[in-house]
Structure formats: structure tokens, C-alpha cells
Motif scaffolding. Structure first.
Motif, PDB file in Angstrom:
ATOM      1  N   LEU A   1       0.830  -1.200   0.000  1.00 25.08           N
ATOM      2  CA  LEU A   1       0.000   0.000   0.000  1.00 25.08           C
ATOM      3  C   LEU A   1       0.867   1.252   0.000  1.00 25.08           C
ATOM      4  N   TRP A   2       1.791   1.287   0.955  1.00 23.36           N
ATOM      5  CA  TRP A   2       2.821   2.315   1.064  1.00 23.36           C
ATOM      6  C   TRP A   2       4.048   1.634   1.661  1.00 23.36           C
TER       7      TRP A   2
ATOM      8  N   LEU B   1      -6.055  -2.929  -4.192  1.00 24.31           N
ATOM      9  CA  LEU B   1      -5.050  -2.015  -3.646  1.00 24.31           C
ATOM     10  C   LEU B   1      -5.643  -0.628  -3.434  1.00 24.31           C
ATOM     11  N   THR B   2      -6.369  -0.127  -4.429  1.00 27.80           N
ATOM     12  CA  THR B   2      -6.955   1.206  -4.343  1.00 27.80           C
ATOM     13  C   THR B   2      -7.999   1.283  -3.238  1.00 27.80           C
TER      14      THR B   2
ATOM     15  N   GLN C   1      -6.163   1.453   0.088  1.00 27.50           N
ATOM     16  CA  GLN C   1      -5.478   2.740   0.203  1.00 27.50           C
ATOM     17  C   GLN C   1      -6.456   3.860   0.539  1.00 27.50           C
ATOM     18  N   ASP C   2      -7.613   3.867  -0.128  1.00 34.31           N
ATOM     19  CA  ASP C   2      -8.622   4.883   0.172  1.00 34.31           C
ATOM     20  C   ASP C   2      -9.101   4.776   1.614  1.00 34.31           C
TER      21      ASP C   2
ATOM     22  N   LEU D   1      -5.964   5.955   3.931  1.00 33.50           N
ATOM     23  CA  LEU D   1      -5.165   7.121   3.540  1.00 33.50           C
ATOM     24  C   LEU D   1      -4.962   8.092   4.696  1.00 33.50           C
TER      25      LEU D   1
ATOM     26  N   LYS E   1      -2.512   6.605   7.426  1.00 31.59           N
ATOM     27  CA  LYS E   1      -1.206   6.075   7.015  1.00 31.59           C
ATOM     28  C   LYS E   1      -0.082   6.538   7.945  1.00 31.59           C
TER      29      LYS E   1
END
Length: 681
Positions: free
Chosen positions: A353-354, A489-490, A493-494, A497, A500
Motif C-alpha cells: 500500500l505504502w 489495492l486502491t 489505500q482509500d 489514507l 497512514k
């Protein structure tokens, strides 16, 4: 100076790993080498082979002549050698710098054994096929495989030295009940549901989904029809994720005060491009010609060099990431209504993700039923071989529902389903025909010791079919489509976010001792482990000079860490002898260890003599689940209730009276037992 070697009985090198010091020592003894085996110098593995051949041959001779083998020995230069024989493969671990003892080396051997089982599955049940898998004929393929295993072993060693969860071999959860609950609900109701209902999943079914922040578990969800993921497998998967996406300890080590300072309005400067000018004197001039006017010069905010270093590290981690669309084939324990299957094929998708935060998906592949059938046949053949080896011979019953008749009917059907298109299937068909001719024909020997070679051949060919279907043939198979992975993944992440940055800091400051000092004065550190759930809780130990906590800067935390690591090693040695309580005064500190059993209501059960594990097996949950076997042993006398097992490691200041220390330990255990303290899976 460290080394680990896997070799065959004929002294053929199947895998090796050395640290730089051992590598230099070998080169000094046998001359310059080349890792690729090309050029004027001989391959390094030839030198390793020459060095260890006398030990391997001697060990093989002992096994052949005396049915005994070496377990460990020490040389005159105090080099420690630990050996363990798994079937026809000999594992040798060496330490010559005093940093590892016999238990550490033995644990390393069992870890590499566990890794091969997760990577190759039931192929490991055949020494002949395992040798081929560990040492492919193609040099490039062999080099790539060995590099991967070497990297996994180095990752394990790093995590065991740095991470408390890998020290005690239990999963550490991020302690934030609200966020954990939200993420679990998100994984269940949105992510997994959408993935499993998509037409792009190519027949795969997501059974487990979890989110890791470095080595800590944020959320974990298993679908309703999935088997429980064992603690041993989960730790191994976390190890593999760390190998694919290693954590950078320098990232997010800034203290909360540093983070707060950066929110203030900083001074604004104008500067030229980062690349330095040709003349140092021109560096201070804002009007250096860089292809733009002064007003076009980039504006930046002054930041602390340490923070800039962390940002640079973040950029480094972004470069050349592994392709997340390519799954990794893993073989995991599975318990279904049909029974227990130790190495079932799955696909693992690691979606970063990050940097430091990873989504992991474990999917069931469409052809897993074939693997279940193969394991059933292997188990039946192994039981038959054991029966024959014990002298239980006789004719095959012509009537009745017996295991041998069931094997005959199911194997015939299994071979018909496989067909004759593949070479390995033809070999299995031939081996099965030879077995039937001996076991079931009227003029044959029936169930006698003469059947044992045919049992072994059938066993090998079954493992060969497994290898063909799930190991060698796993490359390029169907998988979740890249677009489906991108959507997953998106979605995550949303969801995360806004969390994070908090999560990255929280992973370094999961629990602090400040929370407990008022109630437990003199308590320096503790580790609490729920062995039934395979989870642990411990205050964070920051071990870098830049990290600040209630323990101060790096050196003090490093000193406390050395005491904690030593306590865990001492506790394991005494537990191996059957002791469940250890108290020790070590300089200015008082160290304690307790292991006890409770029922699910929290009532402490009576203490019993616990069995000692085999001398060769390390105490832990990663490579050999000692605690699962311990719980089974204890549950025999408590069959009417659910038995839980807990461990507590504590470190107090030495000035605290021992009575208060023991009282603190009891109160701390009760406090940590509260359900609100441990988020549920």
C-alpha cells in the motif's frame, strides 16, 4: 562467522549460506572463488563441499554402521557445529564468533526446514525430489533459488535480533481496537466479498486477507469456509512479506515532539536545483544559471536532516519494487471436514500500500482437491509401509472395507482422472501397476516386506505428481487479474489514507511503559504471550540513536534489549527441562518468567509436570509448534473445557523486593488478560 549448509548423503551441496566472515575464511583456506563458477577460479560451493565433506561422510558412516549421528560438537577454536538429519538430507549450522549458541543454530536449521516446506509442499516428503528441487540443473535457476533462500534466512536472523514478536515467535497486534474493528469489517464486507464475486479471479478464492504495518498485524480476516491459519504459517508468511518488502528501521523513528515541531510555520528559503554547481563558490548564489529565472527557483521548507534522510529512504523503497501481480505459491496447513492436510497449495499476493504497509491476500487455487487426494494416498502408503516394517504381514482381504482396498479403488479413479498426457502421470501409473501386481495378484507376495520397495516408489511418484501440478507447473498459472489486484489495492489505500502516517508511527510506539509505571513502579519491561491464540503484547523497544522513549536514547534501550533477549533464552532452556517458573537476579535487575494454563473464563488450572520436547526440536511456534503440542497434552486431562496457555516475561529494578515483584507479575497478568486489551482476530 556463520554458515548453514544442506547436503545430501553423498556430500552434494543442496544449499548453503555464509556471512562475509565465513566466506573470507573459506577463501583464505582454499583460494579465490567465483560464485557463478565461471572464469579461472572454481565455484565457491566447491570449496564449501571440500570443507564439509569429511563431516558429511563421517556422519553418513555413523548412520549406516551404528544408526547414530552427530548432534553437535565444538572445535578447538570454539567453533560450534549443530547437525540434524531430515530423511536423507543433512543440515549443518556453524557459528564461530560466539554470537549464537546451540539452541540458536538448531532453531535456524528448523526455520530453513519450515521455509522449504512452505515453498515446496509435499515435495519435501521425498528426499529424492527435494534434492532436485533444491539443486536445479540449470545454473541460473539454482542461483536464483539459493539467493531467495539466503535472503529469507537473513531476513529471519534480522527480525529475530530486532523484533520481539519474532524473538518469542508470536504475532504482535497493533493496539487500536476501533481502527482494527473497522478494518476487519472492511476486509469482510467489502474487499473479500467483492474479490470472490468477481469474474476476474480465475477460479481462485480469497480465504485470508490481512494488513501488516511493518511486522505488526493491523487486521486479519478469514472467510467463513476457510481453515484456520496456524500461527506457524502466519509468522512464516510475515517473514516472506518482510523479505519481499523489507522495513526500514530509520523510517518513522522521529519522536512525537519532532513531528509536532514540523507542524509549526517554518522559514521559507529559495534554493537552486539539488545538483551542485561546478564551482563551490557559486553554491551560495541564488542566481546561478540553471535554465530558469530567480523567480522560478523552487521553493522548499527547511526540514531536519534526519527527517530528510527518512524521506530519501522512502524514495529508495519506491524504486524497483517486485511485481505485485505475480503471486507466490505457498503451502499451508489446512483443517477441513475431510481431515487435516499439512501442506495445501495456496497463492499469496503481497500488495504494498505504502512503504511499510502491506495488504496480503491468501487464495485457494482451483485444483486443491488434487492435492488433498495426493496427501490421502501418501498417508495410506506411509501407514502400510510402517505396518510392513513392524512385521504385520498377511494376505490382502478380498472383501470388506479396508484401507488397502480403499486405496485400490480411489487410486484407480485418480489415475483415470489425471489422464496419460504428462510424463509424471505415466510414471505414477507404472508404479501403481507394479504395486498392484505384487499386492493384489493371487501369485504375488501380498502384504509382506517384499512390498516395501514398491511402497517407496509409489510414494516418490505421488510426490512427483504433486511437484508437477503445484510446484514446477505453478509458474504462469491462472491468477487474480492485475486489474482486480489494482482495485483491491486502491480500495484499501482509500480506506487507510488518513491513517497512514499514524500507523507508521504507531508501529514504532505500539505500547509504552508509561501506561504501566504508575500501577507497577519498578517495572522496566514485560512480554505477555497468549500461546493458544499465538499473539503477544510488549512495550516498544526503540534501538536506534534517533529514537526517544521513556527508556531514553538508543544505548539504554539496547542494554534493556540485551537483558530481555537473554531472559527469553534462559526461560526456554529451563522450560525444556520442565520448569514453568524462573526467577533470576541479574545485576541491577530482577527477571521473571512464568508459564501457566487457564480455562476460557480465566480460572487458573492446576500445575502439572509438562513433558520435555525432543532434544532436537526448538521451543517456539515458527518452525516447530511446541506450544500446540503442549496444549494437546494438557487438554487430555481437561477434555470438558477449553484450555489456554500463557507466558509472562518481566524485568524489574533490582531494588524492588521480591514479594512485590511476584505480586506485580500476578496483577499484570490479570490486567493484560482483559479482553479489551487484545483485539480479536
Amino acid at each position: 562467522m556463520k554458515c548453514l549448509l544442506v547436503a545430501s548423503a553423498s556430500a552434494e551441496v543442496l544449499f548453503y549460506w555464509t556471512d562475509p566472515e565465513f566466506h573470507i575464511r573459506v577463501q583464505e583456506q582454499y583460494g579465490p572463488t567465483r560464485d557463478d563458477g565461471e572464469g579461472p577460479h572454481h565455484a565457491f560451493e566447491d570449496s564449501i563441499n571440500t570443507l564439509f565433506a569429511p563431516i558429511i561422510i563421517s556422519c553418513s558412516t555413523l548412520v549406516d554402521r551404528l544408526r547414530e549421528s552427530y548432534t553437535t560438537f565444538c572445535t578447538e577454536s570454539n567453533d560450534i557445529y549443530v547437525l540434524h538429519q531430515f530423511e536423507e538430507c543433512l543440515y549443518i549450522a556453524v557459528n564461530g564468533d560466539g554470537e549464537e549458541d546451540e539452541d540458536d543454530l538448531r532453531r535456524k536449521i528448523f526455520v530453513i526446514k519450515k521455509l522449504t516446506e512452505v515453498m515446496f509442499g509435499m515435495v519435501t516428503l521425498s528426499s529424492t525430489l527435494l534434492r532436485k528441487e533444491l539443486r536445479p540443473q540449470d545454473t541460473e535457476q539454482r542461483r536464483a533459488l539459493w539467493r531467495r533462500l539466503q535472503g529469507l534466512l537473513e531476513t529471519y536472523s534480522r527480525l529475530r535480533e530486532q523484533d520481539q514478536s519474532f524473538l518469542v515467535e508470536a504475532v504482535e497486534r497493533l493496539i487500536h481496537p476501533t481502527l482494527c474493528e473497522q478494518c476487519i469489517e472492511f476486509l469482510e464486507r467489502r474487499l473479500v466479498q467483492q474479490l470472490n464475486s468477481s469474474a476476474e479471479r480465475a477460479g481462485e478464492e480469497v480465504q485470508h486477507a490481512f494488513i501488516l504495518v511493518h511486522t505488526k498485524l493491523l487486521a486479519f480476516y478469514s472467510s467463513r469456509n476457510a481453515s484456520t491459519l496456524s500461527s506457524s504459517d502466519l509468522l512464516t508468511l510475515m517473514l516472506m512479506v518482510q523479505h519481499l518488502h523489507p522495513s526500514n528501521p530509520e523510517i518513522d523513528d522521529s519522536s512525537p515532539e519532532d513531528i509536532q515541531d514540523t507542524t509549526a510555520d517554518p522559514e521559507v528559503f529559495y534554493t537552486p536545483e539539488p545538483s551542485p554547481p561546478e564551482h563551490p563558490a557559486d553554491w551560495c548564489s541564488p542566481s546561478v544559471e540553471l535554465g530558469r529565472t530567480d523567480m522560478e527557483a523552487p521553493m522548499f521548507q527547511f526540514v531536519d536532516p534526519d527527517i530528510q534522510m527518512a524521506e530519501d529512504s522512502l524514495q529508495t523503497l519506491h524504486m524497483n519494487p517486485p511485481d505485485p501481480a505475480t503471486p507466490t505459491r505457498v503451502f499451508l496447513e489446512t483443517t477441513l471436514k475431510e481431515g487435516y492436510f499439512p501442506m495445501m497449495p495456496h497463492s499469496m499476493y503481497c500488495l504494498p500500500l505504502w512503504p511499510g504497509i502491506t495488504l496480503v491476500l491468501i487464495t485457494k487455487i482451483p485444483s486443491s482437491q488434487v492435492a488433498m487426494s495426493i496427501y490421502h494416498f501418501l498417508e495410506t502408503v506411509a501407514k502400510l509401509e510402517k505396518r510392513l516394517n513392524d512385521g504385520q504381514e498377511g494376505a490382502v482381504p478380498q472383501r470388506g472395507h479396508t484401507p488397502i482396498q480403499e486405496l485400490r479403488s480411489k487410486m484407480d479413479k485418480f489415475i483415470r482422472v489425471l489422464g496419460n498426457n504428462e510424463i509424471q502421470t505415466s510414471l505414477l501409473q507404472k508404479a501403481w501397476a507394479e504395486f498392484k501386481a505384487k499386492a493384489f495378484s493371487r501369485g504375488g507376495p501380498g502384504l509382506s516386506r517384499q512390498l516395501m520397495p514398491y511402497c517407496r516408489n509409489l510414494h516418490t511418484q505421488l510426490c512427483g505428481v504433486f511437484r508437477q501440478c503445484f510446484v514446477s507447473g505453478s509458474r504462469g498459472t491462472q491468477r487474480l487479474s492485475p486489474s482486480l489486484q489494482d482495485r483491491a489495492l486502491t480500495m484499501v489505500q482509500d480506506k487507510l489514507l488518513e491513517w497512514k502516517d499514524f500507523l507508521l508511527v504507531k508501529s514504532k510506539r505500539n505500547i509504552t511503559m508509561i501506561t504501566y509505571l504508575e500501577e507497577f513502579p519498578g517495572l522496566v519491561h514485560f512480554i505477555y504471550v497468549d500461546r493458544a491464540a499465538g499473539q503477544m503484547i510488549a512495550p516498544s523497544l526503540n534501538m536506534t540513536d534517533r529514537a526517544s522513549s521513556e527508556l531514553g536514547k538508543g544505548p539504554l534501550a539496547q542494554y534493556i534489549k540485551s537483558k530481555v533477549w537473554s531472559l527469553v533464552g534462559t526461560a526456554r532452556r529451563y522450560l525444556q527441562k520442565g520448569y514453568t517458573t524462573v526467577t533470576q537476579r541479574d545485576g541491577d535487575y530482577y527477571l521473571c518468567y512464568f508459564l501457566w494454563f487457564e480455562n476460557e473464563t480465566g480460572y487458573k488450572l492446576e500445575v502439572v509436570d509438562i513433558p520435555s520436547p525432543p532434544d532436537s526440536a526448538p521451543i517456539g511456534m515458527l518452525a516447530w509448534d511446541y506450544y500446540r503440542k503442549l496444549l494437546r497434552y494438557y487438554s487430555k486431562s481437561h477434555s470438558s473445557e477449553v484450555v489456554k496457555c500463557y507466558e509472562l516475561f518481566t524485568m524489574h529494578l533490582g531494588v524492588i523486593p521480591s514479594d512485590y515483584v511476584l505480586q506485580h507479575c500476578s496483577q499484570l497478568a490479570r490486567k493484560l488478560w482483559e479482553p479489551s486489551r487484545i483485539p480479536l482476530l
